[in-house]
Design a protein around this motif. Structure first.
Motif, PDB file in Angstrom:
ATOM      1  N   GLY A 130       0.839  -1.187   0.000  1.00  0.00           N
ATOM      2  CA  GLY A 130       0.000   0.000   0.000  1.00  0.00           C
ATOM      3  C   GLY A 130       0.874   1.236   0.000  1.00  0.00           C
ATOM      4  O   GLY A 130       2.065   1.164   0.308  1.00  0.00           O
ATOM      5  N   LEU A 131       0.285   2.365  -0.364  1.00  0.00           N
ATOM      6  CA  LEU A 131       1.011   3.632  -0.359  1.00  0.00           C
ATOM      7  C   LEU A 131       0.299   4.612   0.558  1.00  0.00           C
ATOM      8  O   LEU A 131      -0.928   4.648   0.606  1.00  0.00           O
ATOM      9  N   ALA A 132       1.084   5.407   1.267  1.00  0.00           N
ATOM     10  CA  ALA A 132       0.531   6.503   2.062  1.00  0.00           C
ATOM     11  C   ALA A 132       0.939   7.814   1.385  1.00  0.00           C
ATOM     12  O   ALA A 132       0.221   8.339   0.550  1.00  0.00           O
ATOM     13  N   THR A 133       2.131   8.311   1.695  1.00  0.00           N
ATOM     14  CA  THR A 133       2.615   9.507   0.995  1.00  0.00           C
ATOM     15  C   THR A 133       3.162   9.167  -0.387  1.00  0.00           C
ATOM     16  O   THR A 133       3.245  10.033  -1.254  1.00  0.00           O
ATOM     17  N   GLY A 134       3.579   7.916  -0.584  1.00  0.00           N
ATOM     18  CA  GLY A 134       4.169   7.509  -1.857  1.00  0.00           C
ATOM     19  C   GLY A 134       5.652   7.800  -1.968  1.00  0.00           C
ATOM     20  O   GLY A 134       6.269   7.532  -3.004  1.00  0.00           O
ATOM     21  N   HIS A 150      11.816  -0.875 -20.249  1.00  0.00           N
ATOM     22  CA  HIS A 150      10.872  -0.627 -21.345  1.00  0.00           C
ATOM     23  C   HIS A 150       9.694   0.203 -20.847  1.00  0.00           C
ATOM     24  O   HIS A 150       9.234   1.128 -21.525  1.00  0.00           O
ATOM     25  N   GLU A 151       9.202  -0.137 -19.652  1.00  0.00           N
ATOM     26  CA  GLU A 151       8.127   0.620 -19.023  1.00  0.00           C
ATOM     27  C   GLU A 151       8.145   0.349 -17.526  1.00  0.00           C
ATOM     28  O   GLU A 151       8.629  -0.686 -17.072  1.00  0.00           O
ATOM     29  N   LEU A 152       7.632   1.312 -16.770  1.00  0.00           N
ATOM     30  CA  LEU A 152       7.497   1.185 -15.325  1.00  0.00           C
ATOM     31  C   LEU A 152       6.017   1.212 -14.973  1.00  0.00           C
ATOM     32  O   LEU A 152       5.309   2.164 -15.314  1.00  0.00           O
ATOM     33  N   ILE A 153       5.572   0.166 -14.293  1.00  0.00           N
ATOM     34  CA  ILE A 153       4.172   0.057 -13.888  1.00  0.00           C
ATOM     35  C   ILE A 153       4.123  -0.040 -12.367  1.00  0.00           C
ATOM     36  O   ILE A 153       4.788  -0.900 -11.778  1.00  0.00           O
ATOM     37  N   VAL A 154       3.370   0.828 -11.742  1.00  0.00           N
ATOM     38  CA  VAL A 154       3.159   0.753 -10.296  1.00  0.00           C
ATOM     39  C   VAL A 154       1.855  -0.004 -10.060  1.00  0.00           C
ATOM     40  O   VAL A 154       0.811   0.359 -10.619  1.00  0.00           O
ATOM     41  N   ALA A 155       1.912  -1.060  -9.251  1.00  0.00           N
ATOM     42  CA  ALA A 155       0.727  -1.866  -8.953  1.00  0.00           C
ATOM     43  C   ALA A 155       0.618  -2.032  -7.440  1.00  0.00           C
ATOM     44  O   ALA A 155       1.480  -2.662  -6.825  1.00  0.00           O
ATOM     45  N   VAL A 156      -0.410  -1.446  -6.859  1.00  0.00           N
ATOM     46  CA  VAL A 156      -0.592  -1.502  -5.405  1.00  0.00           C
ATOM     47  C   VAL A 156      -2.056  -1.781  -5.077  1.00  0.00           C
ATOM     48  O   VAL A 156      -2.951  -1.409  -5.837  1.00  0.00           O
ATOM     49  N   PRO A 157      -2.305  -2.412  -3.944  1.00  0.00           N
ATOM     50  CA  PRO A 157      -3.695  -2.691  -3.565  1.00  0.00           C
ATOM     51  C   PRO A 157      -4.469  -1.449  -3.138  1.00  0.00           C
ATOM     52  O   PRO A 157      -5.652  -1.313  -3.452  1.00  0.00           O
ATOM     53  N   VAL A 158      -3.804  -0.541  -2.406  1.00  0.00           N
ATOM     54  CA  VAL A 158      -4.530   0.584  -1.824  1.00  0.00           C
ATOM     55  C   VAL A 158      -3.618   1.804  -1.731  1.00  0.00           C
ATOM     56  O   VAL A 158      -2.435   1.690  -1.411  1.00  0.00           O
ATOM     57  N   ALA A 159      -4.192   2.969  -2.029  1.00  0.00           N
ATOM     58  CA  ALA A 159      -3.468   4.237  -1.929  1.00  0.00           C
ATOM     59  C   ALA A 159      -4.479   5.365  -2.049  1.00  0.00           C
ATOM     60  O   ALA A 159      -5.492   5.226  -2.742  1.00  0.00           O
ATOM     61  N   PRO A 160      -4.234   6.505  -1.409  1.00  0.00           N
ATOM     62  CA  PRO A 160      -5.146   7.642  -1.549  1.00  0.00           C
ATOM     63  C   PRO A 160      -5.025   8.275  -2.935  1.00  0.00           C
ATOM     64  O   PRO A 160      -3.955   8.221  -3.560  1.00  0.00           O
ATOM     65  N   PRO A 161      -6.095   8.876  -3.436  1.00  0.00           N
ATOM     66  CA  PRO A 161      -6.079   9.450  -4.792  1.00  0.00           C
ATOM     67  C   PRO A 161      -4.973  10.476  -5.009  1.00  0.00           C
ATOM     68  O   PRO A 161      -4.364  10.518  -6.079  1.00  0.00           O
ATOM     69  N   GLU A 162      -4.702  11.303  -4.002  1.00  0.00           N
ATOM     70  CA  GLU A 162      -3.686  12.344  -4.190  1.00  0.00           C
ATOM     71  C   GLU A 162      -2.291  11.743  -4.339  1.00  0.00           C
ATOM     72  O   GLU A 162      -1.449  12.273  -5.072  1.00  0.00           O
ATOM     73  N   THR A 163      -2.044  10.622  -3.670  1.00  0.00           N
ATOM     74  CA  THR A 163      -0.755   9.948  -3.826  1.00  0.00           C
ATOM     75  C   THR A 163      -0.635   9.328  -5.213  1.00  0.00           C
ATOM     76  O   THR A 163       0.414   9.415  -5.859  1.00  0.00           O
ATOM     77  N   LEU A 164      -1.702   8.717  -5.692  1.00  0.00           N
ATOM     78  CA  LEU A 164      -1.683   8.143  -7.035  1.00  0.00           C
ATOM     79  C   LEU A 164      -1.434   9.226  -8.082  1.00  0.00           C
ATOM     80  O   LEU A 164      -0.681   9.015  -9.040  1.00  0.00           O
ATOM     81  N   GLU A 175      -1.699   0.918 -11.444  1.00  0.00           N
ATOM     82  CA  GLU A 175      -2.835   0.034 -11.187  1.00  0.00           C
ATOM     83  C   GLU A 175      -3.063   0.005  -9.678  1.00  0.00           C
ATOM     84  O   GLU A 175      -2.161  -0.339  -8.917  1.00  0.00           O
ATOM     85  N   CYS A 176      -4.250   0.401  -9.251  1.00  0.00           N
ATOM     86  CA  CYS A 176      -4.577   0.417  -7.822  1.00  0.00           C
ATOM     87  C   CYS A 176      -5.999  -0.091  -7.651  1.00  0.00           C
ATOM     88  O   CYS A 176      -6.913   0.346  -8.361  1.00  0.00           O
ATOM     89  N   LEU A 177      -6.198  -1.006  -6.705  1.00  0.00           N
ATOM     90  CA  LEU A 177      -7.503  -1.635  -6.523  1.00  0.00           C
ATOM     91  C   LEU A 177      -8.470  -0.770  -5.727  1.00  0.00           C
ATOM     92  O   LEU A 177      -9.660  -0.730  -6.015  1.00  0.00           O
ATOM     93  N   ILE A 178      -7.968  -0.099  -4.700  1.00  0.00           N
ATOM     94  CA  ILE A 178      -8.809   0.731  -3.835  1.00  0.00           C
ATOM     95  C   ILE A 178      -8.112   2.069  -3.638  1.00  0.00           C
ATOM     96  O   ILE A 178      -6.927   2.109  -3.306  1.00  0.00           O
ATOM     97  N   ALA A 179      -8.856   3.167  -3.825  1.00  0.00           N
ATOM     98  CA  ALA A 179      -8.285   4.503  -3.635  1.00  0.00           C
ATOM     99  C   ALA A 179      -9.213   5.331  -2.745  1.00  0.00           C
ATOM    100  O   ALA A 179      -9.921   6.227  -3.218  1.00  0.00           O
ATOM    101  N   PRO A 180      -9.226   5.044  -1.437  1.00  0.00           N
ATOM    102  CA  PRO A 180     -10.134   5.763  -0.536  1.00  0.00           C
ATOM    103  C   PRO A 180      -9.689   7.211  -0.319  1.00  0.00           C
ATOM    104  O   PRO A 180      -8.530   7.460   0.009  1.00  0.00           O
ATOM    105  N   ILE A 186      -2.578   1.740   6.258  1.00  0.00           N
ATOM    106  CA  ILE A 186      -2.623   0.677   5.249  1.00  0.00           C
ATOM    107  C   ILE A 186      -3.139  -0.626   5.852  1.00  0.00           C
ATOM    108  O   ILE A 186      -3.949  -1.334   5.250  1.00  0.00           O
ATOM    109  N   GLY A 187      -2.703  -0.947   7.055  1.00  0.00           N
ATOM    110  CA  GLY A 187      -3.101  -2.194   7.691  1.00  0.00           C
ATOM    111  C   GLY A 187      -4.597  -2.318   7.917  1.00  0.00           C
ATOM    112  O   GLY A 187      -5.121  -3.432   8.063  1.00  0.00           O
ATOM    113  N   ALA A 188      -5.310  -1.196   7.925  1.00  0.00           N
ATOM    114  CA  ALA A 188      -6.757  -1.231   8.141  1.00  0.00           C
ATOM    115  C   ALA A 188      -7.496  -1.884   6.979  1.00  0.00           C
ATOM    116  O   ALA A 188      -8.662  -2.269   7.121  1.00  0.00           O
ATOM    117  N   TYR A 189      -6.830  -2.039   5.845  1.00  0.00           N
ATOM    118  CA  TYR A 189      -7.468  -2.611   4.660  1.00  0.00           C
ATOM    119  C   TYR A 189      -7.148  -4.102   4.499  1.00  0.00           C
ATOM    120  O   TYR A 189      -7.478  -4.698   3.476  1.00  0.00           O
TER     121      TYR A 189
END
Length: 212
Positions: A130-134, A150-164, A175-180, A186-189
């Motif tokens: 998960g990401l907090a501040t990123g 060739h390319e960099l892809i960030v894939a995380v389960p959860v992160a706030p929209p402003e961090t993304l 790629e992020c599954l949940i963006a509350p 992070i552990g709350a999820y």
């Protein structure tokens, strides 16, 4: 809510399966990210490794990152670092040295098991639990971009929209599954967010290492 890191990784893999990837490699930020990366790599038929980065902790709130240090030695400070009480230049220098020592310790431990994989010209997926501040993810991305993937892809389960939004310009896609919008810890999820130890990361690297 994710059952555990493995469950989160499987859900991320479902998002990534079928996407065009060039010789993919999945890199986790230890320790928790290594668990996700190992599962993601298996699901995608990709190579697995870790990328080392450490957050720089706020003086009176160690869970808050005021920046991060990558294994290339570069420091990335958050936009708000200068306004954090006690985050003086002297404090940041001391914290940087502390985290640099931890990165060196992990390099000695993990790279003995497996040398760093080559990422040039490949699709590189970078993950964490998960990401907090990123800040730590940004430090990891800066380490990797110097190796011309060739390319960099960030894939995380959860992160706030402003961090993304802050991360997006530094990679090819996110790629992020949940963006509350009002994200808590992070552990709350996760139903199970048990701390990952060095021994688990070593085991995962050993299992993924090519036979001699």
């Amino acid at each position: 809510m994710f059952q555990n890191r493995e469950d989160a990784a499987r859900q991320l893999a479902a998002r990534l399966v079928g996407q065009p990837l060039k010789q993919p490699v999945v890199l986790g930020i230890p320790r928790g990210g290594a668990v996700l990366a190992a599962v993601l790599a298996r699901q995608l038929g990709a190579e697995f490794d870790v990328v080392l980065a450490r957050k720089l902790r706020a003086p009176w709130q160690p869970e808050l990152a005021i920046g991060a240090l990558g294994e290339d030695g570069r420091v990335q400070l958050t936009d708000f670092a200068a306004s954090v009480p006690g985050a003086t230049r002297a404090y940041i220098d001391t914290e940087r040295e502390h985290q640099a020592a931890e990165i060196r310790r992990r390099q000695a431990l993990f790279r003995t098991v497996r040398p760093a994989v080559e990422v040039a010209g490949r699709s590189v997926i970078v993950t964490d639990d998960g990401l907090a501040t990123g800040a730590t993810m940004l430090a990891a991305l800066h380490v990797l971009e110097a190796h011309t993937p060739h390319e960099l892809i960030v894939a995380v389960p959860v992160a706030p929209p402003e961090t993304l939004a802050h991360i997006a310009p530094h990679c090819d896609r996110v790629e992020c599954l949940i963006a509350p919008p009002d994200m808590s810890a992070i552990g709350a999820y996760y139903a199970d967010f048990t701390q990952v130890e060095d021994a688990e990361v070593v085991r995962l690297l050993r299992e993924a290492a090519p036979a001699p």
